[in-house]
Design an enzyme around this catalytic site. Structure first.
Site, PDB file in Angstrom:
ATOM      1  N   GLU A  35       0.805  -1.191  -0.026  1.00 22.50           N
ATOM      2  CA  GLU A  35       0.118   0.225   0.114  1.00 22.50           C
ATOM      3  C   GLU A  35       0.903   1.058  -0.044  1.00 22.50           C
ATOM      4  OE1 GLU A  35      -3.417   1.050   0.033  1.00 22.50           O
ATOM      5  OE2 GLU A  35      -2.209   2.853  -0.165  1.00 22.50           O
ATOM      6  N   CYS A  43     -12.354   4.258   1.737  1.00 20.48           N
ATOM      7  CA  CYS A  43     -13.441   3.972   2.468  1.00 20.48           C
ATOM      8  C   CYS A  43     -13.315   4.944   4.003  1.00 20.48           C
ATOM      9  CB  CYS A  43     -14.101   2.705   2.649  1.00 20.48           C
ATOM     10  SG  CYS A  43     -15.433   2.607   3.968  1.00 20.48           S
ATOM     11  N   CYS A  48     -16.212   7.049   3.145  1.00 20.51           N
ATOM     12  CA  CYS A  48     -17.531   6.636   4.106  1.00 20.51           C
ATOM     13  C   CYS A  48     -17.348   7.126   5.507  1.00 20.51           C
ATOM     14  CB  CYS A  48     -17.673   4.991   3.883  1.00 20.51           C
ATOM     15  SG  CYS A  48     -17.511   4.418   2.315  1.00 20.51           S
ATOM     16  N   LYS A  51     -16.864  11.014   6.121  1.00 19.77           N
ATOM     17  CA  LYS A  51     -17.930  11.689   5.614  1.00 19.77           C
ATOM     18  C   LYS A  51     -19.054  11.409   6.385  1.00 19.77           C
ATOM     19  CE  LYS A  51     -20.743   9.275   3.790  1.00 19.77           C
ATOM     20  NZ  LYS A  51     -20.939   8.817   2.475  1.00 19.77           N
ATOM     21  N   TYR A  99      -6.495  -1.284  10.929  1.00 19.70           N
ATOM     22  CA  TYR A  99      -6.137  -2.153   9.812  1.00 19.70           C
ATOM     23  C   TYR A  99      -4.741  -2.631   9.789  1.00 19.70           C
ATOM     24  CZ  TYR A  99     -10.663  -1.377   7.359  1.00 19.70           C
ATOM     25  OH  TYR A  99     -11.876  -1.315   6.878  1.00 19.70           O
ATOM     26  N   TYR A 178     -23.743  10.941  -5.623  1.00 25.52           N
ATOM     27  CA  TYR A 178     -23.628  10.597  -4.150  1.00 25.52           C
ATOM     28  C   TYR A 178     -22.853  11.879  -3.393  1.00 25.52           C
ATOM     29  CZ  TYR A 178     -24.734   5.687  -4.576  1.00 25.52           C
ATOM     30  OH  TYR A 178     -25.234   4.206  -4.862  1.00 25.52           O
ATOM     31  N   GLU A 182     -24.237  14.588  -1.039  1.00 24.42           N
ATOM     32  CA  GLU A 182     -23.812  14.390   0.485  1.00 24.42           C
ATOM     33  C   GLU A 182     -23.022  15.619   1.148  1.00 24.42           C
ATOM     34  OE1 GLU A 182     -23.761   9.399   0.794  1.00 24.42           O
ATOM     35  OE2 GLU A 182     -21.879  10.554   0.721  1.00 24.42           O
ATOM     36  N   ARG A 199     -25.561  19.494 -13.721  1.00 22.89           N
ATOM     37  CA  ARG A 199     -25.827  19.892 -15.054  1.00 22.89           C
ATOM     38  C   ARG A 199     -27.154  19.232 -15.602  1.00 22.89           C
ATOM     39  NH1 ARG A 199     -21.068  15.704 -17.929  1.00 22.89           N
ATOM     40  NH2 ARG A 199     -21.913  13.796 -17.188  1.00 22.89           N
ATOM     41  N   ARG A 205     -29.083  11.024 -10.627  1.00 21.59           N
ATOM     42  CA  ARG A 205     -29.556  10.251 -11.675  1.00 21.59           C
ATOM     43  C   ARG A 205     -29.508   8.856 -11.595  1.00 21.59           C
ATOM     44  NH1 ARG A 205     -27.124   8.786 -16.503  1.00 21.59           N
ATOM     45  NH2 ARG A 205     -25.109   9.722 -16.000  1.00 21.59           N
ATOM     46  N   GLY A 262     -17.354  12.461 -10.312  1.00 19.63           N
ATOM     47  CA  GLY A 262     -17.247  11.239 -10.884  1.00 19.63           C
ATOM     48  C   GLY A 262     -15.793  10.521 -10.369  1.00 19.63           C
ATOM     49  N   ASP A 303     -13.234  -0.996  -6.361  1.00 19.74           N
ATOM     50  CA  ASP A 303     -13.647   0.076  -7.493  1.00 19.74           C
ATOM     51  C   ASP A 303     -12.672   0.126  -8.863  1.00 19.74           C
ATOM     52  OD1 ASP A 303     -15.377   0.874  -5.455  1.00 19.74           O
ATOM     53  OD2 ASP A 303     -14.356   2.901  -5.401  1.00 19.74           O
ATOM     54  N   HIS A 435     -45.137   0.318  15.985  1.00 16.56           N
ATOM     55  CA  HIS A 435     -45.942   1.735  16.182  1.00 16.56           C
ATOM     56  C   HIS A 435     -45.380   2.469  17.644  1.00 16.56           C
ATOM     57  CE1 HIS A 435     -49.147   4.587  15.627  1.00 16.56           C
ATOM     58  NE2 HIS A 435     -49.417   4.565  16.914  1.00 16.56           N
ATOM     59  N   GLU A 440     -43.574   2.213   9.684  1.00 15.83           N
ATOM     60  CA  GLU A 440     -44.475   1.241   9.851  1.00 15.83           C
ATOM     61  C   GLU A 440     -45.429   1.402   8.552  1.00 15.83           C
ATOM     62  OE1 GLU A 440     -47.883   2.504  12.716  1.00 15.83           O
ATOM     63  OE2 GLU A 440     -46.521   3.877  13.294  1.00 15.83           O
TER      64      GLU A 440
HETATM   65  P1  NDP Z   1     -21.302   9.854  -9.501  1.00 16.67           P
HETATM   66  O1  NDP Z   1     -20.819   9.156 -10.842  1.00 16.67           O
HETATM   67  O2  NDP Z   1     -22.384   9.233  -8.673  1.00 16.67           O
HETATM   68  O3  NDP Z   1     -21.738  11.252  -9.973  1.00 16.67           O
HETATM   69  C1  NDP Z   1     -20.944  12.011 -10.655  1.00 16.67           C
HETATM   70  C2  NDP Z   1     -21.760  13.546 -10.789  1.00 16.67           C
HETATM   71  O4  NDP Z   1     -21.076  14.152 -11.460  1.00 16.67           O
HETATM   72  C3  NDP Z   1     -23.167  13.143 -11.852  1.00 16.67           C
HETATM   73  O5  NDP Z   1     -24.076  13.937 -11.189  1.00 16.67           O
HETATM   74  C4  NDP Z   1     -22.542  13.552 -13.195  1.00 16.67           C
HETATM   75  O6  NDP Z   1     -23.676  14.025 -13.914  1.00 16.67           O
HETATM   76  C5  NDP Z   1     -21.598  14.808 -12.874  1.00 16.67           C
HETATM   77  N1  NDP Z   1     -20.794  14.950 -13.879  1.00 16.67           N
HETATM   78  C6  NDP Z   1     -19.719  14.268 -14.489  1.00 16.67           C
HETATM   79  N2  NDP Z   1     -19.014  14.606 -15.325  1.00 16.67           N
HETATM   80  C7  NDP Z   1     -19.203  16.111 -15.270  1.00 16.67           C
HETATM   81  C8  NDP Z   1     -18.774  17.219 -15.748  1.00 16.67           C
HETATM   82  N3  NDP Z   1     -17.670  16.899 -16.859  1.00 16.67           N
HETATM   83  N4  NDP Z   1     -19.173  18.111 -15.664  1.00 16.67           N
HETATM   84  C9  NDP Z   1     -20.333  18.401 -14.703  1.00 16.67           C
HETATM   85  N5  NDP Z   1     -20.590  17.291 -13.908  1.00 16.67           N
HETATM   86  C10 NDP Z   1     -20.325  16.092 -14.225  1.00 16.67           C
HETATM   87  O7  NDP Z   1     -19.786  10.215  -8.754  1.00 16.67           O
HETATM   88  P2  NDP Z   1     -19.634  10.468  -7.172  1.00 16.67           P
HETATM   89  O8  NDP Z   1     -18.386  11.200  -7.504  1.00 16.67           O
HETATM   90  O9  NDP Z   1     -20.578  11.258  -6.694  1.00 16.67           O
HETATM   91  O10 NDP Z   1     -19.364   9.230  -6.710  1.00 16.67           O
HETATM   92  C11 NDP Z   1     -18.665   8.101  -7.057  1.00 16.67           C
HETATM   93  C12 NDP Z   1     -19.021   6.509  -6.790  1.00 16.67           C
HETATM   94  O11 NDP Z   1     -18.649   6.508  -5.290  1.00 16.67           O
HETATM   95  C13 NDP Z   1     -20.569   6.433  -6.600  1.00 16.67           C
HETATM   96  O12 NDP Z   1     -21.147   6.290  -7.767  1.00 16.67           O
HETATM   97  C14 NDP Z   1     -20.910   5.500  -5.643  1.00 16.67           C
HETATM   98  O13 NDP Z   1     -20.734   4.372  -6.080  1.00 16.67           O
HETATM   99  C15 NDP Z   1     -19.829   5.630  -4.698  1.00 16.67           C
HETATM  100  N6  NDP Z   1     -20.079   6.420  -3.689  1.00 16.67           N
HETATM  101  C16 NDP Z   1     -21.168   6.121  -2.475  1.00 16.67           C
HETATM  102  C17 NDP Z   1     -21.490   6.444  -1.549  1.00 16.67           C
HETATM  103  C18 NDP Z   1     -22.345   5.740  -0.486  1.00 16.67           C
HETATM  104  O14 NDP Z   1     -22.697   4.816  -0.600  1.00 16.67           O
HETATM  105  N7  NDP Z   1     -23.291   6.765   0.238  1.00 16.67           N
HETATM  106  C19 NDP Z   1     -21.102   7.945  -1.100  1.00 16.67           C
HETATM  107  C20 NDP Z   1     -20.055   8.421  -2.000  1.00 16.67           C
HETATM  108  C21 NDP Z   1     -19.676   7.792  -3.166  1.00 16.67           C
HETATM  109  P3  NDP Z   1     -24.502  13.164 -14.897  1.00 16.67           P
HETATM  110  O15 NDP Z   1     -25.692  12.547 -13.757  1.00 16.67           O
HETATM  111  O16 NDP Z   1     -25.292  14.127 -15.718  1.00 16.67           O
HETATM  112  O17 NDP Z   1     -23.774  12.159 -15.305  1.00 16.67           O
END
Ligand code: NDP
Length: 452
Positions: A35, A43, A48, A51, A99, A178, A182, A199, A205, A262, A303, A435, A440
């Site tokens: 590592e 995480c 996680c 956060k 860990y 996400y 959050e 956007r 979504r 993303g 991931d 209740h 419920e």
């Molecule tokens: P996501 O892929 O969930 O979301 C990315 C967001 O950024 C989307 O709304 C996307 O829009 C937008 N986006 C992407 N490219 C651009 C761009 N060029 N310009 C503007 N907006 C853009 O990624 P996250 O980073 O939020 O999270 C990654 C992953 O981490 C999640 O999918 C999840 O698997 C995991 N995660 C889980 C959590 C939990 O379990 N509570 C908490 C945090 C992360 P569009 O929808 O239009 O594509």
């Protein structure tokens, strides 16, 4: 041929550590793990765990007001980021120690440096040492990505948000997934004036539309300036602030801009391409249902494979890998009907199909109720919660369960068992209500609100 190890794991996050520990501790394999950063991975160190602690910290703002409404003589005060951050760092140090100890106590040899593959059975560490191994497990996770545009280097990501020297007065959060949603809630709760650009037409979504709509509405009620259909065009430095030009024609200044647009798999510079490990369009490592790559001795989980990017899924993939390879019991990972929680404020728990996905698949009945929960309503709050079930007309099975409410993450873990077992609407109805609790409603909804 004899090897230095039976298994060499690259990456000490949740998935890698679990696989290494179980392989060494429960099957007696000779295991090493490399590592380059902190143990615990995304995480534990920059995802996680910190956060969720920030979510908890941010939620006290409302609780003080609610307490007053319930008759408590308490006064709202300011949030002290330094106090919280100090405790947060100490907690992360403690968890990282756990860990490391897990690995040590199970006899896993660790290398605190980067590793790459030289061939199907040889690892080279950053200091040039080479080790041979029968199997390799790549569990290197992912990292946030910021799109390239003028001034994009001024943005921070979720990696940096935990390390702010001080809380910004104004923050812009870009993205509607996400992480963006959050952190919009977290920052707003901590008293930061928060704007979120997304956007598309609605945040989150892919999830149930009614749930997304309610979450966005409540986030706005809480004071977040959620701007849909809006993206950043350009950013420039303006003193201590960042000037942001947006696609909606506005121009505004923020102290901090965080992009949560993303994540991308950490699969570069691992030596994969020269040895024949296949990668996909996003750079993810392509694996089969047993997490095996195109090179038979090399497996990948979590991931970096971009399947379902959630910690418990990476852990399952790690366990299934050990079962398959070290216990001779081929075990695919079941990626179907995974319950998940999104720690927006209000919280969202979801399992199975959204109404839209289910209706596209077969005729369904939709059971839904939205109401003001007792605890908040008593304190004068106007917040609403949502309980929703999507039911197959043909089989009566509950295809999806969506909960927007405080504690929705806890609720969906349990509802997830029923849905995973294939419970029907009538099975839900046979269960006596608890209740008075919000959940419920999940067993007392008599009439569908619509069919689709
Ligand atoms: P996501 O892929 O969930 O979301 C990315 C967001 O950024 C989307 O709304 C996307 O829009 C937008 N986006 C992407 N490219 C651009 C761009 N060029 N310009 C503007 N907006 C853009 O990624 P996250 O980073 O939020 O999270 C990654 C992953 O981490 C999640 O999918 C999840 O698997 C995991 N995660 C889980 C959590 C939990 O379990 N509570 C908490 C945090 C992360 P569009 O929808 O239009 O594509």
């Amino acid at each position: 041929m004899s090897f230095d190890y039976d298994l060499f794991v690259i990456g000490g996050g949740s998935g890698g550590v679990r696989a290494a520990r179980v392989a060494a501790g429960e099957t007696g394999a000779e295991v090493a793990l490399a590592e380059e950063d902190r143990y615990g991975g995304t995480c534990v160190i920059r995802g996680c765990v910190p956060k969720k602690l920030m979510v908890f910290a941010s939620e006290y703002a409302d609780m003080v007001q609610d307490a007053q409404a319930y008759g408590w003589d308490v006064k709202p005060g300011a949030f002290d980021w330094d106090v919280f951050r100090g405790k947060l760092y100490a907690e992360l140090d403690r968890l990282e120690g756990i860990y490391r100890n897990i690995l040590k106590n199970n006899g896993v040899e660790t290398f605190d440096q980067r590793a790459r593959l030289v061939d199907a059975h040889t690892i080279e560490l950053a200091d040039g040492t080479r080790k041979t191994t029968k199997h390799v497990l790549i569990a290197t996770g992912g990292r946030p990505v910021v799109p390239q545009f003028p001034g994009s280097e001024l943005a921070i990501t979720s990696n940096e948000i935990f390390h702010l020297d001080k809380l910004p007065g104004r923050i812009l959060i870009v993205g509607g997934g996400y992480i963006a949603s959050e952190f919009a809630g977290i920052m707003n709760g901590m008293g930061v004036q928060t704007t979120q650009f997304y956007r598309g037409a609605q945040i989150l979504r892919g999830f149930d539309e009614e749930a997304r709509g309610l979450i966005c509405e409540e986030m706005r009620q809480n004071g977040i300036d959620v701007r849909l259909g809006t993206n950043v065009l350009e950013m420039t430095k303006d003193g201590d602030q960042i000037r942001v030009k947006a696609t909606d024609g506005t121009e505004d200044r923020f102290d901090t801009v965080m992009f949560a647009t993303g994540r991308t798999p950490n699969a570069d510079d691992l030596g994969l391409d020269t040895i024949g490990v296949e990668r996909g369009r996003k750079g993810e490592i392509i694996v089969d249902e047993y997490s095996q790559t195109a090179v038979p001795s090399i497996f990948a989980i979590g991931d970096v494979t971009d399947r379902v990017n959630l910690t418990p899924v990476a852990i399952r993939e790690g366990m299934a890998f050990v079962e398959t390879v070290f216990n001779g019991n081929p075990t695919p990972v079941d990626h179907d009907l995974i319950p998940t929680a999104i720690f927006t404020q209000p919280e969202f728990g979801t399992v199975g199909l959204s109404e839209e996905e289910a209706a596209a698949q077969e005729p369904v009945e939709v059971y839904a109720t939205s109401f003001k929960p007792m605890q908040k309503a008593f304190a004068g709050g106007t917040q609403r919660v949502l309980m929703k079930l999507i039911v197959s007309q043909a089989t009566r099975k509950v295809l999806g369960c969506h909960i927007v409410a405080p504690g929705a993450g806890e609720m969906i873990q349990l509802a997830g068992i029923a849905v995973k077992m294939g419970a029907t609407k009538e099975d839900f109805d046979r269960t006596v209500a608890v209740h008075p609790v919000m959940a419920e409603e999940l067993v007392t909804m008599r009439q569908p609100v619509r069919t689709a």
